[in-house]
Structure formats: structure tokens, C-alpha cells
Scaffold this active site. Structure first.
Site, short mmCIF file in Angstrom:
data_model
loop_
_atom_site.label_atom_id
_atom_site.label_comp_id
_atom_site.label_asym_id
_atom_site.label_seq_id
_atom_site.Cartn_x
_atom_site.Cartn_y
_atom_site.Cartn_z
CB SER A 55 37.06 26.50 135.70
OG SER A 55 36.25 25.36 135.82
CG ASN B 208 45.72 25.72 128.16
OD1 ASN B 208 46.91 25.51 128.31
ND2 ASN B 208 44.84 25.57 129.12
NE ARG C 136 41.04 23.38 133.24
CZ ARG C 136 39.80 23.13 133.60
NH1 ARG C 136 38.91 22.76 132.70
NH2 ARG C 136 39.43 23.24 134.85
#
Lengths: 152, 240
Positions: free
Chosen positions: B172, B180, B176
Site C-alpha cells: 500500500s 496518485n 498509494r
């Protein structure tokens, strides 16, 4: 979109780039670890020490100022007390001198009055004696004239 | 008709492996910028009035030190603090490269390196290895594994969840950041499909927003790293 190429090579899977990226990151990490963070921590500590020192100085200066002000106030109070004492003393001395002079003046007055009284008294006695000597013939003369004129 | 290409990289083949040249170039540019700032800082370092670069590094260091001290304690700080500072500065500058309007061929010359999973995997894996090692050093290899499996619930079915959580942490962390920054690039590509007399507005707006996202993501990456260190090195005091 080229579905074949994506299926052949999913872009969520790493490839050889991974190792290059890791190497570059490790290089940057080493530089920051060895050359950036320690001096920055040192500088931060130094600045903190300097701030503490400055605060210390300020506190000391404030204490010194307070002490000096205390000394000044106590000296001022002592000077006030001294001045009051001196003034009181001078007033007492002045009063003593005044009393002494007044006594002296009264003594002299009394003395002068006594002298003058005695002198007046002698003069009065002398005058009375002188009048006595002159009054007696005058009275005789006057009585003769009265009596003698009645006979005329 | 222009097409939106997703996950396309300039690729070179070497030693039987694929290398994304554009990602490597972008990472190198970011590294050069960070190292340039670092050496500039080293030269101009003063305990007096700090310059802009020093102020930036000092602010990051102070911020990260507060996080490290509250989450990990001072024992590991000499290692975790530089790591957090490096991650923040490096990821931040990498992300902010995307604001440069440098076009090369169809796409941008310098895409944010975080838009390639290789970059984020490398960072996350390094962090993962480091905090596992820190945990083992703090609690002993056996004690560390036992603590990982037990978690807060003790022995039971939650052990499975704890295993999944431990795997999910680096994944993660990496995905993540990747998601983004990748989405930022995709948005730019989509905006580029608009006619030129219109696209400059959304483009500028999105790039500004991308700066903000890049800052937040860099901070989150560094913060989560510190927190994972904290979790991995926490010692269970509740012995009943």
C-alpha cells in the site's frame, strides 16, 4: 491502447528499473544520512544552545538590574532618612539657640530694668530731697503771705 | 486522434532485463536536484540566520524529528530520522518534477518517477526491509515474528489478518504513491486531448493541484515509514 503489450507486461510489475531506482535512492539516502542530517542536527542544537544562553543572559541582566534598582531604592531611602534626621537635628539646635538667646535677652532686659529702676529711684530720692529743701521755705512764704494778707 | 497511453515507458534491454529509461532519467534529475541542494546546504550551513535551502531542510528535519520522537523514540532516531528526511525530500522533488512543462515527442520528458512502480517499489521495499530489521534488532528475531503474528489480539484467527496486514503495508505504501502520481499523469494526458485554446486552463489548474498532491504524498510516505518503524519496534509491556 495496446492491450497486447499491457497484457504481456503489466505495468504494476517491476522490472530491471527497480534495481537502478533502488541504487539511486540508496545514494541519495547515504548522502543525506552522512552529510546533511548530522550537521543540521548540530546546527539546530547550537542554535538551541545559543537561544538558551541568550535567555540566560537576559535573566542575569534582569536580576542585575533588579539588584541595582534595589540598591538604588535602599540608598534613596537611607538618604531620605539621613536628611530627615539632619533636619530634625538642625531644628532642635535652632530651637536651643533660640531659647538660649531669648533667655539671654530676658536676663539682659531684667538687668537693664533693674538698673534703670534703681537709678530712677535714686534720682527720685534726690529730687524729693531737693524739693524738700525748697518746698519748706516756699510753704512758709506762702503761709505768711496768706496770713499776712488777711491781716492787711 | 490522439490516444491516451497508460503505463508506456521508453524501454531499453540490457542483461536480459528491461529498463525504463525515462523513469531512470527523471529519477536521476530528482537525485541531482536533491544532492545539489544537499551540497549547497553543506557549504552554506550556519548556526546563525539560515538561508532558504537550510530553512527548508531544517523545517523538514524538525518536523520529522518530532514524528520520530513521538513514534519510535530516540534509540532508533539516528537512522530513522535521515531516512524520513530523505524519503520526504526525494519523493517531494520527484513529484514536483511533473510540473515542468518539458515535452519530448508524444509525452513529457520528465514524468514523475513515482508514476513508475519500480520507483515506489524500490523505496517501499527498502523501508520494509529496514523496519523488519529494526524490529528484529529490538525484539529478537523470534520475538519479532511472534509479535507480528500475534498483533494486539493474541493467538487466534487474527494471525492470518496480521500476515496480510504485514504484506499490505509495503504494497500500500508503494501503490498509494504510485497511484496518485500516475493518476496525475493520466489526467494531464486526458486534458491534453482538449483543444489547445482550452487545455491550458485545466492544465495549469491540474498541475497546481498536482503540486499539492505531491507534497501530501511525500509527507504521507515519510510519516507512514516512521509509523511502521514505531509499530515494528514497539515492545509489548502487557505481560499477564
Amino acid at each position: 491502447m495496446r492491450a497486447e503489450s499491457l497484457a504481456a507486461e503489466n505495468f504494476l510489475l517491476p522490472n530491471g528499473t527497480f534495481f537502478v531506482e533502488l541504487a539511486i535512492f540508496l545514494l541519495v539516502f547515504a548522502v543525506i544520512w552522512l552529510f546533511v542530517v548530522p550537521p543540521i542536527r548540530e546546527v539546530l542544537d547550537q542554535r538551541e544552545a545559543r537561544v538558551t544562553e541568550a535567555a540566560d543572559h537576559r535573566r542575569q541582566a534582569r536580576e542585575a538590574f533588579a539588584a541595582a534598582e534595589d540598591r538604588y531604592r535602599s540608598a534613596l531611602a537611607r538618604a531620605h532618612a539621613d536628611a530627615a534626621r539632619l533636619r530634625e537635628q538642625a531644628r532642635n539646635e535652632g530651637r536651643a539657640i533660640l531659647v538660649a538667646n531669648r533667655d539671654h535677652a530676658r536676663d539682659r532686659t531684667d538687668e537693664m530694668v533693674a538698673t534703670a529702676t534703681a537709678e530712677l529711684r535714686t534720682q527720685a530720692a534726690a529730687a524729693a530731697a531737693r524739693f524738700d529743701t525748697r518746698l519748706d521755705p516756699l510753704a512758709h512764704d506762702l503761709a505768711d503771705r496768706v496770713i499776712g494778707g488777711g491781716r492787711r | 486522434m490522439t490516444k491516451v497511453e497508460v503505463g508506456h515507458h521508453e524501454t531499453a534491454h540490457l542483461f536480459g532485463m528491461d529498463f525504463h529509461v525515462d523513469t531512470i532519467v527523471a529519477t536521476l534529475v530528482a537525485a541531482v536536484v536533491v544532492l545539489g541542494l544537499a551540497f549547497y546546504l553543506r557549504i552554506r550551513l550556519t548556526s546563525g540566520v539560515p538561508g532558504g535551502v537550510q530553512l527548508f531542510f531544517e523545517a523538514v528535519t524538525v518536523q520529522m524529528r518530532a514524528q520520530v520522537e513521538s513514534a519510535v523514540g530516540l534509540r532508533l532516531a539516528p537512522f530513522v530520522l535521515p531516512l524520513a528526511v530523505t524519503l520526504f525530500v526525494f519523493v517531494l522533488l520527484s513529484n514536483w518534477l511533473s510540473v515542468l512543462p518539458v515535452q519530448y515527442g508524444a509525452g513529457e520528458l520528465i514524468k514523475p518517477p513515482a508514476a513508475d512502480v519500480n520507483f515506489t517499489y524500490a523505496l517501499a521495499l527498502f523501508v520494509f526491509v529496514c523496519y523488519q530489521a529494526a524490529g528484529m534488532a529490538r525484539r529478537g528475531p523470534i520475538g519479532h515474528v511472534k509479535q507480528l503474528l500475534k498483533g494486539h489480539m493474541g493467538w487466534g484467527p487474527m494471525v492470518l489478518i496480521n500476515v496480510i496486514e504485514e504484506i499490505a503495508k509495503p504494497l500500500s505504501l508503494a501503490l498509494r504513491l504510485f497511484g496518485n502520481m500516475f493518476a496525475g499523469g493520466v489526467m494531464i494526458s486526458v486534458i491534453a486531448l482538449l483543444p489547445a485554446w482550452l487545455s491550458w486552463g485545466p492544465n495549469a489548474a491540474w498541475k497546481l493541484f498536482d503540486l499539492f498532491v505531491g507534497l501530501i504524498q511525500a509527507f504521507i510516505f515519510a510519516l507512514l515509514t516512521v509509523l511502521y518503524f514505531g509499530q515494528a519496534t514497539a515492545v509489548d509491556h502487557e505481560k499477564h
